[in-house]
Design a protein around this motif. Structure first.
Motif, PDB file in Angstrom:
ATOM      1  N   ARG A  42      -1.126  -2.645  -4.491  1.00 60.40           N
ATOM      2  CA  ARG A  42      -0.635  -3.647  -5.441  1.00 60.40           C
ATOM      3  C   ARG A  42      -0.458  -4.989  -4.748  1.00 60.40           C
ATOM      4  NH1 ARG A  42       4.332  -0.760  -8.633  1.00 60.40           N
ATOM      5  NH2 ARG A  42       3.129   0.975  -9.440  1.00 60.40           N
ATOM      6  N   ARG A  43      -0.826  -6.051  -5.453  1.00 67.52           N
ATOM      7  CA  ARG A  43      -0.560  -7.391  -4.941  1.00 67.52           C
ATOM      8  C   ARG A  43       0.949  -7.588  -4.935  1.00 67.52           C
ATOM      9  NH1 ARG A  43      -3.997 -11.235  -4.074  1.00 67.52           N
ATOM     10  NH2 ARG A  43      -5.567 -10.311  -5.400  1.00 67.52           N
ATOM     11  N   VAL A  44       1.468  -8.170  -3.864  1.00 71.59           N
ATOM     12  CA  VAL A  44       2.908  -8.350  -3.720  1.00 71.59           C
ATOM     13  C   VAL A  44       3.381  -9.531  -4.554  1.00 71.59           C
ATOM     14  CG1 VAL A  44       4.762  -8.892  -2.107  1.00 71.59           C
ATOM     15  CG2 VAL A  44       2.942  -7.374  -1.425  1.00 71.59           C
ATOM     16  N   LYS A  45       4.443  -9.283  -5.292  1.00 71.24           N
ATOM     17  CA  LYS A  45       5.153 -10.337  -6.007  1.00 71.24           C
ATOM     18  C   LYS A  45       6.588  -9.880  -6.116  1.00 71.24           C
ATOM     19  CE  LYS A  45       4.050  -8.456 -10.499  1.00 71.24           C
ATOM     20  NZ  LYS A  45       3.454  -8.630 -11.776  1.00 71.24           N
ATOM     21  N   SER A  46       7.466 -10.737  -6.485  1.00 75.25           N
ATOM     22  CA  SER A  46       8.866 -10.380  -6.607  1.00 75.25           C
ATOM     23  C   SER A  46       9.015  -9.199  -7.552  1.00 75.25           C
ATOM     24  CB  SER A  46       9.661 -11.569  -7.141  1.00 75.25           C
ATOM     25  OG  SER A  46      11.007 -11.227  -7.284  1.00 75.25           O
ATOM     26  N   GLY A  47       9.700  -8.173  -7.093  1.00 82.19           N
ATOM     27  CA  GLY A  47       9.922  -6.992  -7.909  1.00 82.19           C
ATOM     28  C   GLY A  47       8.896  -5.892  -7.719  1.00 82.19           C
ATOM     29  N   SER A  48       7.882  -6.098  -6.860  1.00 78.64           N
ATOM     30  CA  SER A  48       6.889  -5.049  -6.612  1.00 78.64           C
ATOM     31  C   SER A  48       7.546  -3.864  -5.925  1.00 78.64           C
ATOM     32  CB  SER A  48       5.776  -5.568  -5.696  1.00 78.64           C
ATOM     33  OG  SER A  48       5.047  -6.583  -6.307  1.00 78.64           O
ATOM     34  N   GLY A  49       7.088  -2.679  -6.253  1.00 75.02           N
ATOM     35  CA  GLY A  49       7.642  -1.504  -5.603  1.00 75.02           C
ATOM     36  C   GLY A  49       6.962  -0.234  -6.060  1.00 75.02           C
ATOM     37  N   TYR A  90       0.836  -1.200   0.000  1.00 73.06           N
ATOM     38  CA  TYR A  90       0.000   0.000   0.000  1.00 73.06           C
ATOM     39  C   TYR A  90       0.867   1.244   0.000  1.00 73.06           C
ATOM     40  CZ  TYR A  90      -4.071  -2.781   1.400  1.00 73.06           C
ATOM     41  OH  TYR A  90      -5.102  -3.682   1.450  1.00 73.06           O
ATOM     42  N   ARG A  91       0.476   2.237  -0.804  1.00 79.48           N
ATOM     43  CA  ARG A  91       1.109   3.541  -0.768  1.00 79.48           C
ATOM     44  C   ARG A  91       0.042   4.535  -0.316  1.00 79.48           C
ATOM     45  NH1 ARG A  91       1.945   7.781  -4.720  1.00 79.48           N
ATOM     46  NH2 ARG A  91       0.995   6.407  -6.243  1.00 79.48           N
ATOM     47  N   LEU A  92       0.267   5.110   0.865  1.00 79.31           N
ATOM     48  CA  LEU A  92      -0.679   6.055   1.441  1.00 79.31           C
ATOM     49  C   LEU A  92      -0.037   7.424   1.537  1.00 79.31           C
ATOM     50  CD1 LEU A  92      -0.773   3.235   3.534  1.00 79.31           C
ATOM     51  CD2 LEU A  92      -3.014   4.266   3.676  1.00 79.31           C
ATOM     52  N   SER A  93      -0.862   8.457   1.476  1.00 79.02           N
ATOM     53  CA  SER A  93      -0.335   9.801   1.684  1.00 79.02           C
ATOM     54  C   SER A  93      -1.006  10.411   2.902  1.00 79.02           C
ATOM     55  CB  SER A  93      -0.544  10.683   0.457  1.00 79.02           C
ATOM     56  OG  SER A  93      -1.905  10.910   0.230  1.00 79.02           O
ATOM     57  N   VAL A  94      -0.235  11.232   3.591  1.00 76.83           N
ATOM     58  CA  VAL A  94      -0.704  11.917   4.789  1.00 76.83           C
ATOM     59  C   VAL A  94      -0.500  13.410   4.557  1.00 76.83           C
ATOM     60  CG1 VAL A  94      -0.373  12.193   7.270  1.00 76.83           C
ATOM     61  CG2 VAL A  94       0.062   9.985   6.214  1.00 76.83           C
ATOM     62  N   VAL A  95      -1.558  14.175   4.753  1.00 77.40           N
ATOM     63  CA  VAL A  95      -1.450  15.632   4.662  1.00 77.40           C
ATOM     64  C   VAL A  95      -1.629  16.168   6.075  1.00 77.40           C
ATOM     65  CG1 VAL A  95      -2.405  17.746   3.677  1.00 77.40           C
ATOM     66  CG2 VAL A  95      -2.408  15.626   2.336  1.00 77.40           C
ATOM     67  N   THR A  96      -0.646  16.954   6.525  1.00 80.87           N
ATOM     68  CA  THR A  96      -0.711  17.517   7.871  1.00 80.87           C
ATOM     69  C   THR A  96      -1.529  18.803   7.845  1.00 80.87           C
ATOM     70  OG1 THR A  96       1.282  18.856   7.613  1.00 80.87           O
ATOM     71  CG2 THR A  96       1.579  16.583   8.412  1.00 80.87           C
ATOM     72  N   GLU A  97      -1.863  19.291   9.030  1.00 78.26           N
ATOM     73  CA  GLU A  97      -2.605  20.550   9.137  1.00 78.26           C
ATOM     74  C   GLU A  97      -1.792  21.724   8.595  1.00 78.26           C
ATOM     75  OE1 GLU A  97      -3.924  20.888  13.200  1.00 78.26           O
ATOM     76  OE2 GLU A  97      -5.624  19.553  12.838  1.00 78.26           O
ATOM     77  N   VAL A 124       4.613   3.739   2.936  1.00 75.86           N
ATOM     78  CA  VAL A 124       4.426   2.485   2.216  1.00 75.86           C
ATOM     79  C   VAL A 124       4.426   1.360   3.239  1.00 75.86           C
ATOM     80  CG1 VAL A 124       5.361   0.937   0.455  1.00 75.86           C
ATOM     81  CG2 VAL A 124       5.577   3.417   0.176  1.00 75.86           C
ATOM     82  N   VAL A 125       3.369   0.522   3.211  1.00 72.16           N
ATOM     83  CA  VAL A 125       3.252  -0.597   4.154  1.00 72.16           C
ATOM     84  C   VAL A 125       2.818  -1.861   3.415  1.00 72.16           C
ATOM     85  CG1 VAL A 125       2.748   0.830   6.175  1.00 72.16           C
ATOM     86  CG2 VAL A 125       0.875  -0.022   4.798  1.00 72.16           C
ATOM     87  N   LEU A 126       3.105  -2.980   4.025  1.00 70.31           N
ATOM     88  CA  LEU A 126       2.700  -4.290   3.529  1.00 70.31           C
ATOM     89  C   LEU A 126       1.602  -4.799   4.448  1.00 70.31           C
ATOM     90  CD1 LEU A 126       3.526  -6.550   1.493  1.00 70.31           C
ATOM     91  CD2 LEU A 126       4.977  -7.456   3.294  1.00 70.31           C
ATOM     92  N   ALA A 127       0.443  -5.178   3.876  1.00 69.32           N
ATOM     93  CA  ALA A 127      -0.673  -5.613   4.718  1.00 69.32           C
ATOM     94  C   ALA A 127      -1.601  -6.550   3.941  1.00 69.32           C
ATOM     95  CB  ALA A 127      -1.455  -4.412   5.220  1.00 69.32           C
TER      96      ALA A 127
END
Length: 92
Positions: A71-78, A20-27, A35-38
Motif C-alpha cells: 500500500r502507498r503510505v499516507k496518514s492512517g495507512s495500516g 509492505y505486508r509479507l508472510s514467512v513460512v518456516t520449514e 510489516v515494513v516500510l520501503a
C-alpha cells in the motif's frame, strides 16, 4: 492586494514509500507476518529479512517468503494482522 502562496506538493520529486505486508513460512510450517516500510519490492524484502534475523536468537529456516500486500503510505495507512496469540496464553 496581497498574494497568498499555497504550498504545493510535487509527487514527482517526493520519493514514494509503500507499506509492505509479507508472510514467512518456516520449514516447520509456522507462518509469521512482517510489516515494513520501503521504496520498492527489493528493499522491502531486504528489510524484512533483516527484521526476521533480529527477531530470533537463531532464526528458523525459511521455506517460503510471500508478498501479501503493498500500500502507498499516507496518514492512517495500516494493516490488521490476525491469528496472533501470545506465547504464554492459557485457556481460561
Amino acid at each position: 492586494m496581497s498574494v497568498r502562496k499555497t504550498k504545493q506538493r510535487n509527487d514527482s520529486l517526493d520519493p514514494s514509500l509503500f507499506l509492505y505486508r509479507l508472510s514467512v513460512v518456516t520449514e516447520d510450517g509456522e507462518t509469521h507476518t512482517i510489516v515494513v516500510l520501503a521504496e520498492d519490492d527489493e528493499t522491502a524484502f531486504s528489510a524484512a529479512e533483516k527484521e526476521w534475523e533480529r527477531n530470533f536468537l537463531v532464526p528458523p529456516k525459511v521455506a517460503e517468503w510471500a508478498l501479501e500486500e503493498k500500500r502507498r503510505v499516507k496518514s492512517g495507512s495500516g494493516y490488521v494482522v490476525s491469528g496472533i496469540e501470545p506465547e504464554n496464553s492459557s485457556d481460561v
